[in-house]
Design a protein around this motif. Structure first.
Motif, PDB file in Angstrom:
ATOM      1  N   SER A  62     -60.679 -15.560 -37.550  1.00  0.00           N
ATOM      2  CA  SER A  62     -59.973 -15.136 -38.726  1.00  0.00           C
ATOM      3  C   SER A  62     -60.843 -14.269 -39.700  1.00  0.00           C
ATOM      4  CB  SER A  62     -59.411 -16.392 -39.517  1.00  0.00           C
ATOM      5  OG  SER A  62     -60.436 -17.275 -39.941  1.00  0.00           O
ATOM      6  N   GLU A 112     -61.867 -10.763 -30.718  1.00  0.00           N
ATOM      7  CA  GLU A 112     -60.559 -10.093 -30.576  1.00  0.00           C
ATOM      8  C   GLU A 112     -60.784  -8.962 -29.860  1.00  0.00           C
ATOM      9  OE1 GLU A 112     -56.612  -8.419 -32.817  1.00  0.00           O
ATOM     10  OE2 GLU A 112     -58.112  -9.732 -34.076  1.00  0.00           O
ATOM     11  N   ARG A 125     -55.227 -17.367 -35.846  1.00  0.00           N
ATOM     12  CA  ARG A 125     -56.475 -17.009 -36.175  1.00  0.00           C
ATOM     13  C   ARG A 125     -57.266 -18.403 -36.812  1.00  0.00           C
ATOM     14  NH1 ARG A 125     -57.321 -11.577 -36.038  1.00  0.00           N
ATOM     15  NH2 ARG A 125     -55.171 -10.502 -35.479  1.00  0.00           N
TER      16      ARG A 125
END
Length: 302
Positions: free
Chosen positions: A200, A206, A225
């Protein structure tokens, strides 16, 4: 205020005449006179006045000379303190990601207390982009960061990044999910229809997920997240999705670790400092201790 001129004033107090000061410092009497005149202009006070064929300090000159002795002592102490051969001391401000701080930085606290009691660590937990921003703002002295081989961090020309340790990564999947450990692309292909969990507060993992998903021919459905690896593992165990995890973590019930190879996914840790700051012995010491701790047994120093 120029400390060299202040030193001349203190010498005049000690020796009593400009000629004696000039002879002691191997300069001309005219040079001493000019420098003291410049010092008077700097402080806005008359510091020296005629006294027969010589000179004497005015009351303002005597007061400044008293301050000057303490100032010059402090300057010399600072010079010695900051010299390359000085005993490391001071507070080193470090920002780093949770796992790096917990597993690699905190063990140094006891070692520093025993061997270098004048060095103190001030620790802040931040993800790499946050730590690097604090480093750029001079809020911290050292940033403990990481990137991935498939998502390299951009190079900042104003900073020096020393490689520390590496960790192979795999995919954490629910224990009941049948995912064959058969190369990263095939692993990702088997998980194409699942939800994905990413960090997050940092985008590097990612980027890795999207890179490997692209190689497997699909766009990952990133739905969750979280910053804490422990929380990510529990989310995987609850069946909320799959996520990148570093190898070597204790097994969590309900989570199976699937290795990723061909291509491998490698987390790379760094100790980052601003150019020039490593001349400070305390900072140099902390970074070198981190490097020694990360260096395999028997490996030579870089």
């Amino acid at each position: 205020m120029d400390t060299r001129r202040l030193a001349l004033l203190c010498e005049l107090t000690r020796l009593g005449s400009m000629r004696a000061v000039a002879e002691s410092l191997h300069v001309t009497t005219s040079t001493v006179s000019q420098q003291l005149a410049a010092l008077s202009k700097e402080v806005g006070q008359v510091l020296v006045e005629p006294d027969g064929r010589g000179v004497r300090l005015t009351p303002a000159g005597r007061r400044l000379a008293e301050h000057g002795a303490r100032i010059l002592d402090a300057v010399e102490a600072a010079r010695i303190d900051l010299s390359a051969g000085a005993e490391p001391n001071g507070t080193v401000r470090v920002a780093g990601y949770l796992t790096g701080v917990r597993d690699h930085l905190l063990p140094l606290v006891v070692r520093l207390a025993e061997a270098y009691p004048r060095v103190r660590l001030l620790v802040r937990e931040h993800e790499p982009p946050e730590s690097l921003a604090l480093l750029a703002d001079d809020t911290v002295d050292l940033a403990l960061t990481y990137d991935y081989n498939l998502a390299p961090a951009p190079v900042d020309p104003s900073a020096d990044a020393a490689p520390l340790w590496t960790a192979r990564c795999g995919l954490g999947v629910p224990a009941g999910l049948d995912v064959p450990a058969d190369g990263a692309v095939r692993v990702f292909t088997a998980c194409a229809g699942l939800d994905w969990i990413v960090n997050s507060r940092h985008t590097a993992d990612e980027t890795v997920v999207r890179t490997l998903s692209s190689m497997a021919g699909f766009d990952p459905r990133v739905t969750h997240r979280a910053d804490s690896l422990g929380l990510v593992e529990h989310m995987v165990a609850a069946g909320l999705g799959v996520a990148l995890l570093p190898a070597g973590r204790p097994a969590v019930p309900g989570v199976r670790f699937v290795p990723l190879d061909d291509p491998p996914v490698v987390l790379r840790a760094y100790a980052v400092a601003r150019h020039g700051r490593l001349r400070w012995p305390a900072l140099s010491l902390v970074r070198e201790l981190l490097r020694e701790q990360a260096r395999p047994a028997g490996a030579p120093r870089a």
